[in-house]
Design a protein around this motif. Structure first.
Motif, short mmCIF file in Angstrom:
data_model
loop_
_atom_site.label_atom_id
_atom_site.label_comp_id
_atom_site.label_asym_id
_atom_site.label_seq_id
_atom_site.Cartn_x
_atom_site.Cartn_y
_atom_site.Cartn_z
N ASN A 147 67.09 25.18 17.23
CA ASN A 147 67.40 25.48 16.26
C ASN A 147 66.36 24.28 15.37
N ALA A 163 63.79 25.44 12.48
CA ALA A 163 63.93 24.61 10.72
C ALA A 163 62.21 24.06 11.19
N GLU A 171 60.37 26.35 9.51
CA GLU A 171 60.19 27.04 8.27
C GLU A 171 59.43 25.93 7.18
N GLU A 172 59.82 24.36 7.80
CA GLU A 172 59.26 23.61 6.35
C GLU A 172 57.60 23.65 6.50
#
Length: 156
Positions: free
Chosen positions: A131, A135, A138-139
């Motif tokens: 996770n 994350a 994705e940033e």
């Protein structure tokens, strides 16, 4: 694009792979590489680790590029994802991803395969590490084709 697959990191068709490494404080030849590092050594040879040894100590979360040895990649990005106590943290995982992507941009690599940084020798819970990795990607991974590989032994 971020894709999560189960399998072997060294079987991915990408420009470069990411190796979850340590801080490079202990000479590589004193270590018994495990996980991704062990597979790289076994299938790709020692050259990437000899190059990595010349770098010296790496700050936690940093990333260094070496050749791929005998592997079919343009390079290997080694990230210092675990501390001197062989533990990963949220910050070391996030910083490792950010710095790996920065090295890939410097080399104009568009496709990368990541292991789940911190989940092996780093002792981090795999789901939580996945996770955090997702994350962080994705940033910062716009324009990349990313494959995250959850290692599964062939007998599973």
């Amino acid at each position: 694009m971020i894709r999560i697959v189960e399998g072997d990191l060294l079987e991915q068709r990408v420009d470069a792979i990411v190796n979850a490494w340590n801080r490079n404080i202990i000479p590589w030849w004193l270590l018994l590489p495990q996980g991704v590092s062990g597979a790289i050594k076994k299938r790709g040879g020692l050259q990437p680790f000899r190059e990595l040894a010349r770098v010296g100590a790496m700050p936690l979360g940093s990333a260094v590029v070496t050749s791929a040895g005998q592997l079919p990649y343009q390079g290997i990005i080694h990230v210092a994802g675990i501390n001197m106590l062989w533990r990963a943290s949220e910050r070391s995982i996030r910083d490792s991803v950010r710095n790996a992507l920065a090295r890939a941009r410097e080399h104009s690599w568009r496709s990368l395969a990541f292991p789940v940084i911190g989940a092996g020798s780093g002792g981090f819970n795999e789901e939580r590490a996945l996770n955090l990795l997702r994350a962080a990607l994705e940033e910062d991974a716009a324009g990349f084709d990313i494959t995250v590989v959850r290692y599964r032994r062939p007998d599973r």
